[in-house]
Scaffold this motif. Sequence first.
Motif, PDB file in Angstrom:
ATOM      1  N   LEU A 242       1.889   0.715  -9.172  1.00  0.00           N
ATOM      2  CA  LEU A 242       2.630   1.948  -9.013  1.00  0.00           C
ATOM      3  C   LEU A 242       3.239   2.054  -7.622  1.00  0.00           C
ATOM      4  CD1 LEU A 242       0.074   4.930  -8.993  1.00  0.00           C
ATOM      5  CD2 LEU A 242      -0.467   2.591  -8.460  1.00  0.00           C
ATOM      6  N   VAL A 243       4.425   2.629  -7.589  1.00  0.00           N
ATOM      7  CA  VAL A 243       5.095   2.901  -6.315  1.00  0.00           C
ATOM      8  C   VAL A 243       4.605   4.254  -5.832  1.00  0.00           C
ATOM      9  CG1 VAL A 243       7.301   3.325  -5.192  1.00  0.00           C
ATOM     10  CG2 VAL A 243       7.133   1.596  -6.996  1.00  0.00           C
ATOM     11  N   LEU A 244       4.143   4.309  -4.594  1.00  0.00           N
ATOM     12  CA  LEU A 244       3.609   5.558  -4.052  1.00  0.00           C
ATOM     13  C   LEU A 244       4.230   5.849  -2.696  1.00  0.00           C
ATOM     14  CD1 LEU A 244      -0.237   5.358  -4.778  1.00  0.00           C
ATOM     15  CD2 LEU A 244       1.444   6.829  -5.866  1.00  0.00           C
ATOM     16  N   HIS A 245       4.593   7.110  -2.469  1.00  0.00           N
ATOM     17  CA  HIS A 245       4.978   7.517  -1.123  1.00  0.00           C
ATOM     18  C   HIS A 245       3.824   8.207  -0.403  1.00  0.00           C
ATOM     19  CE1 HIS A 245       9.033   6.221  -0.779  1.00  0.00           C
ATOM     20  NE2 HIS A 245       9.394   6.799  -1.908  1.00  0.00           N
ATOM     21  N   GLU A 246       2.913   8.770  -1.198  1.00  0.00           N
ATOM     22  CA  GLU A 246       1.741   9.430  -0.624  1.00  0.00           C
ATOM     23  C   GLU A 246       0.740   8.345  -0.244  1.00  0.00           C
ATOM     24  OE1 GLU A 246       0.983  12.668  -0.409  1.00  0.00           O
ATOM     25  OE2 GLU A 246       2.578  13.669  -1.550  1.00  0.00           O
ATOM     26  N   VAL A 247       0.793   7.906   1.024  1.00  0.00           N
ATOM     27  CA  VAL A 247      -0.035   6.760   1.408  1.00  0.00           C
ATOM     28  C   VAL A 247      -1.517   7.017   1.200  1.00  0.00           C
ATOM     29  CG1 VAL A 247       1.466   5.501   2.985  1.00  0.00           C
ATOM     30  CG2 VAL A 247       0.241   7.523   3.792  1.00  0.00           C
ATOM     31  N   ASN A 248      -1.937   8.271   1.319  1.00  0.00           N
ATOM     32  CA  ASN A 248      -3.370   8.520   1.178  1.00  0.00           C
ATOM     33  C   ASN A 248      -3.866   8.371  -0.253  1.00  0.00           C
ATOM     34  OD1 ASN A 248      -4.321   8.827   3.813  1.00  0.00           O
ATOM     35  ND2 ASN A 248      -3.205  10.785   3.939  1.00  0.00           N
ATOM     36  N   TYR A 249      -2.982   8.619  -1.235  1.00  0.00           N
ATOM     37  CA  TYR A 249      -3.380   8.328  -2.609  1.00  0.00           C
ATOM     38  C   TYR A 249      -3.572   6.819  -2.773  1.00  0.00           C
ATOM     39  CZ  TYR A 249      -2.736  13.029  -4.379  1.00  0.00           C
ATOM     40  OH  TYR A 249      -2.885  14.369  -4.632  1.00  0.00           O
ATOM     41  N   ALA A 250      -2.650   6.063  -2.157  1.00  0.00           N
ATOM     42  CA  ALA A 250      -2.791   4.605  -2.220  1.00  0.00           C
ATOM     43  C   ALA A 250      -4.074   4.181  -1.520  1.00  0.00           C
ATOM     44  CB  ALA A 250      -1.578   3.944  -1.574  1.00  0.00           C
ATOM     45  N   ALA A 251      -4.337   4.759  -0.349  1.00  0.00           N
ATOM     46  CA  ALA A 251      -5.523   4.379   0.416  1.00  0.00           C
ATOM     47  C   ALA A 251      -6.793   4.696  -0.357  1.00  0.00           C
ATOM     48  CB  ALA A 251      -5.522   5.095   1.765  1.00  0.00           C
ATOM     49  N   ALA A 252      -6.786   5.814  -1.093  1.00  0.00           N
ATOM     50  CA  ALA A 252      -8.011   6.243  -1.758  1.00  0.00           C
ATOM     51  C   ALA A 252      -8.234   5.548  -3.094  1.00  0.00           C
ATOM     52  CB  ALA A 252      -7.975   7.761  -1.958  1.00  0.00           C
ATOM     53  N   TRP A 253      -7.163   5.208  -3.807  1.00  0.00           N
ATOM     54  CA  TRP A 253      -7.332   4.760  -5.190  1.00  0.00           C
ATOM     55  C   TRP A 253      -6.967   3.311  -5.443  1.00  0.00           C
ATOM     56  CZ3 TRP A 253      -9.727   7.887  -8.656  1.00  0.00           C
ATOM     57  CH2 TRP A 253      -9.794   9.258  -8.348  1.00  0.00           C
ATOM     58  N   ALA A 254      -6.111   2.735  -4.606  1.00  0.00           N
ATOM     59  CA  ALA A 254      -5.622   1.394  -4.929  1.00  0.00           C
ATOM     60  C   ALA A 254      -6.654   0.332  -4.551  1.00  0.00           C
ATOM     61  CB  ALA A 254      -4.314   1.134  -4.195  1.00  0.00           C
ATOM     62  N   ASP A 255      -6.621  -0.774  -5.315  1.00  0.00           N
ATOM     63  CA  ASP A 255      -7.459  -1.926  -4.974  1.00  0.00           C
ATOM     64  C   ASP A 255      -6.684  -2.905  -4.116  1.00  0.00           C
ATOM     65  OD1 ASP A 255      -9.541  -1.053  -6.859  1.00  0.00           O
ATOM     66  OD2 ASP A 255      -8.050  -1.592  -8.366  1.00  0.00           O
ATOM     67  N   HIS A 256      -5.357  -2.844  -4.273  1.00  0.00           N
ATOM     68  CA  HIS A 256      -4.510  -3.830  -3.630  1.00  0.00           C
ATOM     69  C   HIS A 256      -3.244  -3.103  -3.199  1.00  0.00           C
ATOM     70  CE1 HIS A 256      -3.151  -7.945  -2.880  1.00  0.00           C
ATOM     71  NE2 HIS A 256      -1.995  -7.631  -3.433  1.00  0.00           N
TER      72      HIS A 256
ATOM     73  N   GLU B 299       6.868   5.885  -8.740  1.00  0.00           N
ATOM     74  CA  GLU B 299       6.634   7.223  -8.194  1.00  0.00           C
ATOM     75  C   GLU B 299       6.150   8.226  -9.241  1.00  0.00           C
ATOM     76  OE1 GLU B 299       9.321   8.775  -5.365  1.00  0.00           O
ATOM     77  OE2 GLU B 299      10.060   6.800  -4.776  1.00  0.00           O
ATOM     78  N   PRO B 300       5.011   7.928  -9.875  1.00  0.00           N
ATOM     79  CA  PRO B 300       4.512   8.840 -10.900  1.00  0.00           C
ATOM     80  C   PRO B 300       4.050  10.181 -10.329  1.00  0.00           C
ATOM     81  CG  PRO B 300       2.867   7.169 -10.417  1.00  0.00           C
ATOM     82  CD  PRO B 300       4.112   6.783  -9.666  1.00  0.00           C
ATOM     83  N   LEU B 301       3.758  10.216  -9.034  1.00  0.00           N
ATOM     84  CA  LEU B 301       3.250  11.464  -8.459  1.00  0.00           C
ATOM     85  C   LEU B 301       4.360  12.381  -7.990  1.00  0.00           C
ATOM     86  CD1 LEU B 301       0.283  10.151  -6.259  1.00  0.00           C
ATOM     87  CD2 LEU B 301       0.266  10.899  -8.631  1.00  0.00           C
ATOM     88  N   ALA B 302       5.610  11.875  -8.009  1.00  0.00           N
ATOM     89  CA  ALA B 302       6.699  12.589  -7.344  1.00  0.00           C
ATOM     90  C   ALA B 302       6.772  14.074  -7.686  1.00  0.00           C
ATOM     91  CB  ALA B 302       8.025  11.905  -7.657  1.00  0.00           C
ATOM     92  N   ALA B 303       6.599  14.432  -8.949  1.00  0.00           N
ATOM     93  CA  ALA B 303       6.809  15.835  -9.324  1.00  0.00           C
ATOM     94  C   ALA B 303       5.501  16.567  -9.625  1.00  0.00           C
ATOM     95  CB  ALA B 303       7.732  15.906 -10.540  1.00  0.00           C
ATOM     96  N   LEU B 304       4.357  15.912  -9.399  1.00  0.00           N
ATOM     97  CA  LEU B 304       3.090  16.512  -9.846  1.00  0.00           C
ATOM     98  C   LEU B 304       2.440  17.359  -8.764  1.00  0.00           C
ATOM     99  CD1 LEU B 304       1.451  13.595 -11.871  1.00  0.00           C
ATOM    100  CD2 LEU B 304       3.177  15.270 -12.559  1.00  0.00           C
ATOM    101  N   ASP B 305       1.786  18.439  -9.183  1.00  0.00           N
ATOM    102  CA  ASP B 305       0.999  19.225  -8.221  1.00  0.00           C
ATOM    103  C   ASP B 305      -0.274  18.452  -7.889  1.00  0.00           C
ATOM    104  OD1 ASP B 305      -1.246  19.820  -9.976  1.00  0.00           O
ATOM    105  OD2 ASP B 305       0.096  21.182 -11.042  1.00  0.00           O
ATOM    106  N   MET B 306      -1.043  18.928  -6.894  1.00  0.00           N
ATOM    107  CA  MET B 306      -2.131  18.066  -6.430  1.00  0.00           C
ATOM    108  C   MET B 306      -3.254  17.917  -7.449  1.00  0.00           C
ATOM    109  SD  MET B 306      -3.548  20.300  -3.273  1.00  0.00           S
ATOM    110  CE  MET B 306      -4.258  21.916  -3.442  1.00  0.00           C
ATOM    111  N   ALA B 307      -3.434  18.923  -8.294  1.00  0.00           N
ATOM    112  CA  ALA B 307      -4.472  18.788  -9.316  1.00  0.00           C
ATOM    113  C   ALA B 307      -4.084  17.715 -10.340  1.00  0.00           C
ATOM    114  CB  ALA B 307      -4.691  20.128 -10.022  1.00  0.00           C
ATOM    115  N   HIS B 308      -2.814  17.772 -10.778  1.00  0.00           N
ATOM    116  CA  HIS B 308      -2.385  16.777 -11.750  1.00  0.00           C
ATOM    117  C   HIS B 308      -2.258  15.399 -11.120  1.00  0.00           C
ATOM    118  CE1 HIS B 308      -1.210  20.239 -14.362  1.00  0.00           C
ATOM    119  NE2 HIS B 308      -1.765  19.420 -15.232  1.00  0.00           N
ATOM    120  N   ALA B 309      -1.907  15.373  -9.820  1.00  0.00           N
ATOM    121  CA  ALA B 309      -1.812  14.082  -9.142  1.00  0.00           C
ATOM    122  C   ALA B 309      -3.187  13.412  -9.131  1.00  0.00           C
ATOM    123  CB  ALA B 309      -1.298  14.272  -7.721  1.00  0.00           C
ATOM    124  N   ARG B 310      -4.213  14.169  -8.781  1.00  0.00           N
ATOM    125  CA  ARG B 310      -5.547  13.561  -8.746  1.00  0.00           C
ATOM    126  C   ARG B 310      -6.000  13.165 -10.145  1.00  0.00           C
ATOM    127  NH1 ARG B 310     -10.474  16.602  -5.995  1.00  0.00           N
ATOM    128  NH2 ARG B 310     -10.471  17.820  -7.900  1.00  0.00           N
TER     129      ARG B 310
END
Lengths: 310, 251
Positions: free
Chosen positions: B190-204, B161-172
């Motif tokens: 990486l473990v993600l709860h924001e599914v759209n970050y996973a959808a946009a950036w992950a390969d797998h 959950e690296p994005l857990a505490a980040l604002d959207m600019a730092h998350a991107r």
Amino acid sequence: MNRPALLLALLLVPLAGASLGVGVASLSGDGLVFWVSRLPRTLAVMLTGAALAVAGVVMQQLVRNRFVEPGTTGTGEAAALGLLTVTLIAPGAALWVKMLAATAAGLLGTAAFLALIRRLPPQEVLLVPIAGLVWSGVLGAMVLHIGWQTDLLQLVGIWLMTGEFSGVIAGRYELLWLAGLAAALAIFAADRFAILGLGDGVARGLGLNPRSVMRLGMVVVALVTALVMATVGMVPFIGLVVPNIVSRVMGDNLRASLPVTALGGAALLLACDILGRLVIHPYEIPVSAVLGVCGSALFLWLLWRAPRHG
Amino acid sequence: MIKVTDLSHRIGPAPILSDVSLSLPAGKITALIGPNGAGKSTLLSLIARLTPLQHGQITVAGLDVARTPSAALAKVMAILPQNASVHSRLRVRDLVAFGRWPHHQGRPGPEDRAMVAAAITRMGLDALADRFLDALSGGQRQRAHLAMAFAQGTEWLLLDEPLAALDMAHARRLMQELAALRDAGKSVVLVLHEVNYAAAWADHVVAMQNGRIVAEGPPAEVFTPAVLEPLYDMPLRVETYAGRPLVLNHL
Ligand SMILES: Nc1ncnc2c1ncn2[C@@H]1O[C@H](COP(=O)(O)OP(=O)(O)OP(=O)(O)O)[C@@H](O)[C@H]1O
Ligand SMILES: [Mg+2]
């Protein structure tokens, strides 16, 4: 060498000079007083102060709590218990046997304390020091009881209550070099203790085995405590006050701060020892009493400040 | 590649992971998704040998994590645990510098210093590098821990959950940095709860539920209502945006 270390080293020079000069007997022409009494005493004070301050830092990293030192977590009392036991069983045992027994007992006492506090919630920072006081109280009561039963109370009193240096002469303090060596070992391993202080997870992630660093730390703490206790008696507060002040100023990057802590411990103890020799000249106040006053005041101030500064 | 074979894990009597077998591809960004308590952090900490293995086998880049010395593994993978928090009073630069410790064991060279400086810049921490950690905000502290993991310079990067505490600019920005690492040949899990970050950036993508793997594949296969609705037990819509799935889970 960083700046605080340099400043403290420069401060130590006049302090050591004063310590070599202050005393009831005047320095004789043949240098006997100097070589037999003044120099050993000054060295003993500096070694003790440095080693106790470093042992304090190590203890604090082991339990991840700032408000403990080997003297408040039962290490000293456990070591005294070991020393007492060997004194009773084998009064004629060689010095190194006695030291080994004291160190081993100190090690056991520390390990038991670490096991005791493992379940305490880490956010309750005062529970650990309180548990330490209870644990050292229990061990201390055992020591006193045995000492009372066996007429060794006076010896126990010297070990646990009144750390002082007036009896230090050449040939009676050299074990403290070993305590200094243990402290040097801790300074050498500073990074490991700093990483351990970051948490078991971080330590494992960086490839360190937290358990082996802990064992090393416990050996350092037990060795320093046992040697100081048996040679000059427990000296309170140095391991508590010096690490806290250094951490406040420099932070916990131990590679940089541990040498400063050692120098600070040496300087503070030396200053208190000189003070104890001067206030009621030509008599002396034990350094532990001087520290009891200065140290507890400093400690209360640190406790009071702590919540605001995290 | 990370290979997990027949992994089971219990805490007391409770099964946390049951018969997990999976391979995570090298040179890719893999997202681990699933509801709270699915076992994602447990799986990650087992891979990172933070938790002792009970049953099964895990290899990272061919190294068996149960047998390989921990110090050797620290040069191959870096782990950012969930809720990394530190009680020591350290400056940001000192914390990040500890990331290099596995490589120099206390004697940092010029290369180590350069890696630390680069990691600090990567996470946008230059202005904060000399501040104490306890004088930082939660997200800034999170970035300091990320920078430490980056500084380790390992082939594998495991982030919980690296994005857990980040604002959207730092998350991107973090996802861009991870993509750059991937393009440079590194592998990221990486473990993600924001599914759209996973959808946009992950390969797998690997989806977990109740200690089991329930779906695995490229984002287009996993991010479908058929997979996501039972996974999170909620109705949702999935659209396509710029050729990638876009989950409308907040409406
Ligand atoms: N110490 C523990 N004792 C008992 N059960 C535990 C313990 N630690 C975790 N669990 C359980 O293990 C399961 C998996 O936990 P884990 O932390 O791996 O979940 P997660 O998928 O990372 O969840 P989240 O998204 O909330 O971080 C959870 O059901 C949790 O309740
Ligand atoms: Mg988790």
